[in-house]
Design an enzyme around this catalytic site. Sequence first.
Site, PDB file in Angstrom:
ATOM      1  N   ARG A  51     -13.769  -7.034  -2.811  1.00  9.45           N
ATOM      2  CA  ARG A  51     -13.245  -6.855  -1.447  1.00  9.45           C
ATOM      3  C   ARG A  51     -12.705  -5.423  -1.282  1.00  9.45           C
ATOM      4  NH1 ARG A  51      -7.916  -5.403   0.730  1.00  9.45           N
ATOM      5  NH2 ARG A  51      -7.733  -6.353   2.786  1.00  9.45           N
TER       6      ARG A  51
ATOM      7  N   THR B  56       0.894  -1.171   0.000  1.00  9.28           N
ATOM      8  CA  THR B  56       0.000   0.000   0.000  1.00  9.28           C
ATOM      9  C   THR B  56       0.914   1.197   0.000  1.00  9.28           C
ATOM     10  OG1 THR B  56      -1.983  -0.876   1.105  1.00  9.28           O
ATOM     11  CG2 THR B  56      -1.458   1.366   1.613  1.00  9.28           C
TER      12      THR B  56
ATOM     13  N   THR C 125      -0.823   0.456   6.714  1.00 14.71           N
ATOM     14  CA  THR C 125      -0.547  -0.576   5.712  1.00 14.71           C
ATOM     15  C   THR C 125      -0.419  -1.916   6.417  1.00 14.71           C
ATOM     16  OG1 THR C 125       1.055  -1.472   4.159  1.00 14.71           O
ATOM     17  CG2 THR C 125       1.927   0.075   5.787  1.00 14.71           C
ATOM     18  N   GLY C 126      -1.067  -2.918   5.846  1.00 12.40           N
ATOM     19  CA  GLY C 126      -0.994  -4.242   6.454  1.00 12.40           C
ATOM     20  C   GLY C 126      -2.275  -5.011   6.220  1.00 12.40           C
TER      21      GLY C 126
ATOM     22  N   GLY D 130     -10.568  -3.036   1.414  1.00 15.90           N
ATOM     23  CA  GLY D 130      -9.728  -3.141   2.613  1.00 15.90           C
ATOM     24  C   GLY D 130      -9.902  -1.945   3.537  1.00 15.90           C
ATOM     25  N   ASP D 131      -8.910  -1.754   4.393  1.00 13.08           N
ATOM     26  CA  ASP D 131      -8.975  -0.680   5.397  1.00 13.08           C
ATOM     27  C   ASP D 131      -8.641   0.689   4.818  1.00 13.08           C
ATOM     28  OD1 ASP D 131      -6.331  -1.793   4.962  1.00 13.08           O
ATOM     29  OD2 ASP D 131      -5.636  -0.403   6.498  1.00 13.08           O
TER      30      ASP D 131
HETATM   31  N1  ASP Z   1      -3.999  -2.576   3.924  1.00 17.87           N
HETATM   32  C1  ASP Z   1      -4.072  -2.992   2.551  1.00 17.87           C
HETATM   33  C2  ASP Z   1      -5.348  -3.728   2.337  1.00 17.87           C
HETATM   34  O1  ASP Z   1      -5.704  -4.535   3.160  1.00 17.87           O
HETATM   35  C3  ASP Z   1      -2.941  -3.852   2.134  1.00 17.87           C
HETATM   36  C4  ASP Z   1      -1.600  -3.447   2.646  1.00 17.87           C
HETATM   37  O2  ASP Z   1      -1.420  -2.378   3.163  1.00 17.87           O
HETATM   38  O3  ASP Z   1      -0.673  -4.222   2.556  1.00 17.87           O
HETATM   39  O4  ASP Z   1      -5.970  -3.543   1.334  1.00 17.87           O
END
Ligand code: ASP
Length: 308
Positions: free
Chosen positions: A203, A175, A226-227, A205-206
């Site tokens: 989907r 991200t 990020t995660g 994400g956050d």
């Molecule tokens: N947080 C991001 C998501 O879940 C992915 C990432 O940051 O690695 O879409």
Amino acid sequence: MTNFSLAVHGGAGTILKSKLTDALESKYHAGLRCALDAGYVVLAGGGSALDAVAAAVCALEDEPLFNAGRGAVFTSEGKQEMDAAIMDGATRAAGAVGGIFGPCNPILAARAVMDRTDHVMLIGPNALQVARDAGVAFADTDYFFTQARWEALQSTLQMRAGGIEDDDPARRHGTVGAVACDGNGTVAAATSTGGMTAKLPGRIGDTPVIGSGTFADNETCAVSGTGHGEVFIRYTAAAEIAARMRHAGQTLEDAAHHVVMHDLAENDGSGGLIAVDAKGTITMPFNCEGMYRGMVTQDGDFQTFIYR
Ligand code: ASP
């Protein structure tokens, strides 16, 4: 006047240290530096934190190494669906888009939602229309495609078919994001992502969820995460940092550390975040092997990092 500051990240899903060549390492540092330069120019010219984080994120979206804009990961059906959000800490105005494909810079589509509609989040054809009306540049599949992300999808699908857990974060996710505090003490955050490799179509994400992967409020802080997005959403990661500062009187650093090292880490929430408060203090905690990240303060001290 406040001393301005800016931080950027290119994702916590870093390539494993054992696989990183010197040449690739330099490219990652250069990509981060380019984003810092883009945001620094805005802040040094007296521009707003909001414009600075948008400029920094555009630079990261344009760099195919990072999972956002050009170089975004693929869904299980081999498509790219992007999420982005931006928020202004002075007004708490926010804009977000989910699951879009087309704008070269999804962060500008999020900004268009914020600036040109009464809403915070748009998905589907109208999210694209709002971006088009704002003059955001679009591109086709060739522009966004990268061989590395395509191969990552193939290996993830193969592993999945064989019942093997994918343990390489660089293949799984990533991200980009930026947070800034400008000379007026206003903070802002922007985050943009292709999401997670082989995610189900549809989907979200956050990243575009205000209070989870993106948040900004002058009273507390601006955060870009990020995660593992599902965990960031369930633990309202960014809002929890602000709540700890607001209600428990914690410093930015203590609040962010607690959320990343306890709330997220103890609940399968691998990842990290960058955050800034209205005094310009920056913190960049993460609970995994590395996080592409960098920061610069008003004195022009540019720093970029990958691992601890
Ligand atoms: N947080 C991001 C998501 O879940 C992915 C990432 O940051 O690695 O879409």
